[in-house]
Design a protein around this motif. Sequence first.
Motif, PDB file in Angstrom:
ATOM      1  N   ALA A 149       0.835  -1.211   0.000  1.00 50.81           N
ATOM      2  CA  ALA A 149       0.000   0.000   0.000  1.00 50.81           C
ATOM      3  C   ALA A 149       0.866   1.257   0.000  1.00 50.81           C
ATOM      4  CB  ALA A 149      -0.917  -0.006   1.212  1.00 50.81           C
ATOM      5  N   ARG A 150       1.948   1.246   0.768  1.00 47.03           N
ATOM      6  CA  ARG A 150       2.811   2.423   0.866  1.00 47.03           C
ATOM      7  C   ARG A 150       3.487   2.721  -0.472  1.00 47.03           C
ATOM      8  NH1 ARG A 150       8.006   3.686   2.961  1.00 47.03           N
ATOM      9  NH2 ARG A 150       8.524   1.490   3.199  1.00 47.03           N
ATOM     10  N   ARG A 151       3.999   1.687  -1.121  1.00 49.75           N
ATOM     11  CA  ARG A 151       4.652   1.875  -2.417  1.00 49.75           C
ATOM     12  C   ARG A 151       3.640   2.259  -3.490  1.00 49.75           C
ATOM     13  NH1 ARG A 151       9.934   2.816  -1.526  1.00 49.75           N
ATOM     14  NH2 ARG A 151      10.618   1.487   0.182  1.00 49.75           N
ATOM     15  N   LEU A 152       2.436   1.710  -3.394  1.00 48.66           N
ATOM     16  CA  LEU A 152       1.385   2.025  -4.357  1.00 48.66           C
ATOM     17  C   LEU A 152       1.049   3.512  -4.313  1.00 48.66           C
ATOM     18  CD1 LEU A 152      -0.647   0.619  -6.356  1.00 48.66           C
ATOM     19  CD2 LEU A 152      -2.284   0.742  -4.491  1.00 48.66           C
ATOM     20  N   ALA A 153       0.995   4.065  -3.111  1.00 49.14           N
ATOM     21  CA  ALA A 153       0.670   5.485  -2.959  1.00 49.14           C
ATOM     22  C   ALA A 153       1.720   6.365  -3.627  1.00 49.14           C
ATOM     23  CB  ALA A 153       0.552   5.833  -1.480  1.00 49.14           C
ATOM     24  N   LYS A 154       2.999   5.984  -3.515  1.00 50.57           N
ATOM     25  CA  LYS A 154       4.050   6.767  -4.157  1.00 50.57           C
ATOM     26  C   LYS A 154       3.920   6.708  -5.671  1.00 50.57           C
ATOM     27  CE  LYS A 154       7.558   6.601  -0.532  1.00 50.57           C
ATOM     28  NZ  LYS A 154       8.963   6.292  -0.190  1.00 50.57           N
ATOM     29  N   LEU A 155       3.575   5.518  -6.192  1.00 49.56           N
ATOM     30  CA  LEU A 155       3.403   5.381  -7.631  1.00 49.56           C
ATOM     31  C   LEU A 155       2.201   6.179  -8.122  1.00 49.56           C
ATOM     32  CD1 LEU A 155       4.045   1.556  -8.182  1.00 49.56           C
ATOM     33  CD2 LEU A 155       5.562   3.440  -8.729  1.00 49.56           C
ATOM     34  N   ALA A 156       1.151   6.212  -7.314  1.00 48.90           N
ATOM     35  CA  ALA A 156      -0.087   6.867  -7.734  1.00 48.90           C
ATOM     36  C   ALA A 156       0.051   8.376  -7.778  1.00 48.90           C
ATOM     37  CB  ALA A 156      -1.225   6.481  -6.791  1.00 48.90           C
ATOM     38  N   GLY A 157       0.950   8.927  -6.962  1.00 49.91           N
ATOM     39  CA  GLY A 157       1.012  10.373  -6.845  1.00 49.91           C
ATOM     40  C   GLY A 157      -0.308  10.929  -6.357  1.00 49.91           C
ATOM     41  N   ALA A 158      -1.008  10.118  -5.545  1.00 47.76           N
ATOM     42  CA  ALA A 158      -2.354  10.471  -5.093  1.00 47.76           C
ATOM     43  C   ALA A 158      -2.354  10.657  -3.585  1.00 47.76           C
ATOM     44  CB  ALA A 158      -3.338   9.362  -5.479  1.00 47.76           C
ATOM     45  N   PRO A 159      -3.347  11.395  -3.056  1.00 50.61           N
ATOM     46  CA  PRO A 159      -3.460  11.520  -1.597  1.00 50.61           C
ATOM     47  C   PRO A 159      -3.632  10.139  -0.966  1.00 50.61           C
ATOM     48  CG  PRO A 159      -4.931  13.062  -2.704  1.00 50.61           C
ATOM     49  CD  PRO A 159      -4.405  12.159  -3.760  1.00 50.61           C
ATOM     50  N   PHE A 160      -2.845   9.854   0.035  1.00 50.02           N
ATOM     51  CA  PHE A 160      -2.852   8.521   0.659  1.00 50.02           C
ATOM     52  C   PHE A 160      -2.677   8.681   2.155  1.00 50.02           C
ATOM     53  CE2 PHE A 160      -0.355   5.094   2.524  1.00 50.02           C
ATOM     54  CZ  PHE A 160      -1.055   3.967   2.137  1.00 50.02           C
ATOM     55  N   GLU A 182      -8.465  22.141  -5.918  1.00 55.96           N
ATOM     56  CA  GLU A 182      -7.760  21.023  -6.554  1.00 55.96           C
ATOM     57  C   GLU A 182      -7.586  19.855  -5.591  1.00 55.96           C
ATOM     58  OE1 GLU A 182      -5.272  18.699  -9.102  1.00 55.96           O
ATOM     59  OE2 GLU A 182      -6.681  20.332  -9.514  1.00 55.96           O
ATOM     60  N   ALA A 183      -7.258  20.173  -4.337  1.00 57.93           N
ATOM     61  CA  ALA A 183      -6.996  19.119  -3.350  1.00 57.93           C
ATOM     62  C   ALA A 183      -8.246  18.317  -3.026  1.00 57.93           C
ATOM     63  CB  ALA A 183      -6.422  19.743  -2.073  1.00 57.93           C
ATOM     64  N   LEU A 184      -9.375  18.991  -2.860  1.00 60.55           N
ATOM     65  CA  LEU A 184     -10.614  18.262  -2.561  1.00 60.55           C
ATOM     66  C   LEU A 184     -11.017  17.384  -3.739  1.00 60.55           C
ATOM     67  CD1 LEU A 184     -12.802  20.888  -0.641  1.00 60.55           C
ATOM     68  CD2 LEU A 184     -11.277  19.126   0.262  1.00 60.55           C
ATOM     69  N   GLY A 185     -10.798  17.869  -4.958  1.00 61.78           N
ATOM     70  CA  GLY A 185     -11.078  17.051  -6.138  1.00 61.78           C
ATOM     71  C   GLY A 185     -10.215  15.816  -6.181  1.00 61.78           C
ATOM     72  N   ARG A 186      -8.939  15.956  -5.837  1.00 60.48           N
ATOM     73  CA  ARG A 186      -8.036  14.798  -5.816  1.00 60.48           C
ATOM     74  C   ARG A 186      -8.438  13.807  -4.724  1.00 60.48           C
ATOM     75  NH1 ARG A 186      -1.711  16.338  -6.707  1.00 60.48           N
ATOM     76  NH2 ARG A 186      -1.979  17.849  -8.389  1.00 60.48           N
ATOM     77  N   ALA A 187      -8.755  14.336  -3.554  1.00 66.29           N
ATOM     78  CA  ALA A 187      -9.142  13.447  -2.451  1.00 66.29           C
ATOM     79  C   ALA A 187     -10.370  12.628  -2.827  1.00 66.29           C
ATOM     80  CB  ALA A 187      -9.401  14.255  -1.186  1.00 66.29           C
ATOM     81  N   GLU A 188     -11.337  13.250  -3.492  1.00 70.08           N
ATOM     82  CA  GLU A 188     -12.580  12.562  -3.847  1.00 70.08           C
ATOM     83  C   GLU A 188     -12.396  11.572  -4.982  1.00 70.08           C
ATOM     84  OE1 GLU A 188     -15.991  15.859  -2.631  1.00 70.08           O
ATOM     85  OE2 GLU A 188     -15.270  15.783  -4.706  1.00 70.08           O
ATOM     86  N   ASN A 189     -11.552  11.887  -5.953  1.00 68.21           N
ATOM     87  CA  ASN A 189     -11.467  11.071  -7.165  1.00 68.21           C
ATOM     88  C   ASN A 189     -10.260  10.145  -7.225  1.00 68.21           C
ATOM     89  OD1 ASN A 189     -13.807  12.105  -8.805  1.00 68.21           O
ATOM     90  ND2 ASN A 189     -12.744  14.034  -8.423  1.00 68.21           N
ATOM     91  N   SER A 190      -9.204  10.449  -6.475  1.00 65.16           N
ATOM     92  CA  SER A 190      -8.027   9.579  -6.533  1.00 65.16           C
ATOM     93  C   SER A 190      -7.453   9.263  -5.156  1.00 65.16           C
ATOM     94  CB  SER A 190      -6.944  10.226  -7.410  1.00 65.16           C
ATOM     95  OG  SER A 190      -6.550  11.480  -6.882  1.00 65.16           O
ATOM     96  N   GLY A 191      -8.156   9.642  -4.090  1.00 70.76           N
ATOM     97  CA  GLY A 191      -7.663   9.372  -2.734  1.00 70.76           C
ATOM     98  C   GLY A 191      -7.651   7.884  -2.414  1.00 70.76           C
ATOM     99  N   ILE A 192      -6.674   7.480  -1.618  1.00 66.65           N
ATOM    100  CA  ILE A 192      -6.539   6.082  -1.197  1.00 66.65           C
ATOM    101  C   ILE A 192      -6.437   6.046   0.325  1.00 66.65           C
ATOM    102  CG2 ILE A 192      -5.159   3.973  -1.333  1.00 66.65           C
ATOM    103  CD1 ILE A 192      -4.082   4.963  -4.014  1.00 66.65           C
TER     104      ILE A 192
END
Length: 476
Positions: free
Chosen positions: A92-103, A272-282
Amino acid sequence: MENTEIILTDEQKKKVKNFVINDILKKQLTPHQIVAELDKFIIGQDAAKKAVAIALRNRWRRQNVKDALKDEIMPNNIIMIGPTGVGKTEIARRLAKLAGAPFIKVEATKFTEVGYVGRDVESMIRDLADRSVAMVREEQASEKEKQAIMNTENRLLDILIPPVKRGPSFDTATDEEVEDNNRTREKFREMLRSGKLDERTVEVDIQVDQVPSLQVLGPIGMDEIGMNIQDIFGSILPKKNKKRKMKISDAKVILLKEEADKLIDMDAVIREALGRAENSGIVFVDEIDKIASRGGASGGGPEVSREGVQRDLLPIVEGTSVNTKYGPVRTDHVLFIASGAFHVSKPSDLIPELQGRFPIRVELTSLTKEDFIKILTIPENALIKQYQALIRSDGIELTFEVDAIEEIASLAAEVNDEVINIGARRLHTIMSTLLEDILFNAPDNLENKQININGEMVSNQLKEIVKNSDLSRFIL
């Protein structure tokens, strides 16, 4: 004319590089490429890697769906089942780095049901929003960093070499004096960038918050209330400037932050941050097995509390709106990855509604001796490489022969079988025990700059501990 060439520090270059890399990765990585990246750090567990790779790629695919169907595509949440130390959290930790998404990673055991003292489950989404805002703000700061550095230099130069005025009045400088002043400022600018002036003391105006730090102690959600009160007063009471004397090296850090803050549009960052949290947050929920009713038990006491946490967690995973200090966040498209060892319970002990919200289940296998050998040598952050880098700081080269690596792996597998299986974490205890004397004596070891570890040395130092089950329980 001012020199516009900006010299970035190594840390600043790293931030910009990471921002660019993440932006590329999250747009282009295929499932095969995601698995290949995970393989650099995690040994085995192919089924889990495949599942998370598909889930991550589906986030990108959904963003490219054009019509109203986009809102109907829900994430397939994942639950990873397997003993401790086999790579669940690391995936999960490595996946978050690859995603460049809020984790964010949360422990299920930290939450309590509504009405009890502890954290409420909605706080995980508030934490996700905080992380997302911090991520977008850091990206914006990286983009504006050149301008912020230039503005910081100008503020320091205004203190060291104040600019002179040009104009028709008798008390202003001539063109020649202005040119001389500009040349002097540019010389000092070069000295600032090279660090030659870092030890000089200057008096600078810095912004100071007038709102004291607030800490609210109480039941559920009170920590968030304290933060909100601080935000409210912070917006009402303006910041005030205060003169302080400090070294230029310290002033650079403070002024750079101030200048970066001025250049960042926080309203745009929050949108931008709220949009990322909703659509790509993990959200990674670890130890979810600890809130399962064990073996289908029912009744009062802790079982009721565990089930209460599950029921509070259910609407968050299903999709709801959570109020944060930045605004409401919808959780419909947040990807939830849960994990648990399930030693004394099983996934079917979770309430049926919650089970249904984690349709993808992957089982991680226990690690073998062959896996331990690979873990010690193959990953970019392999344990042997870490210890070699540490002891190289003392000017000593540490090498491991093949039979030594095999013996370490064999002992780790043996202790896991006989005592308790803690997976790859067993390698840390064995390596620290094996190298304890070397690490202790290394700074005083002025003659032997080359240390070689072989199988016989490993066996002699650890075999007696492994054979004695009582000793191995406490030492390994």
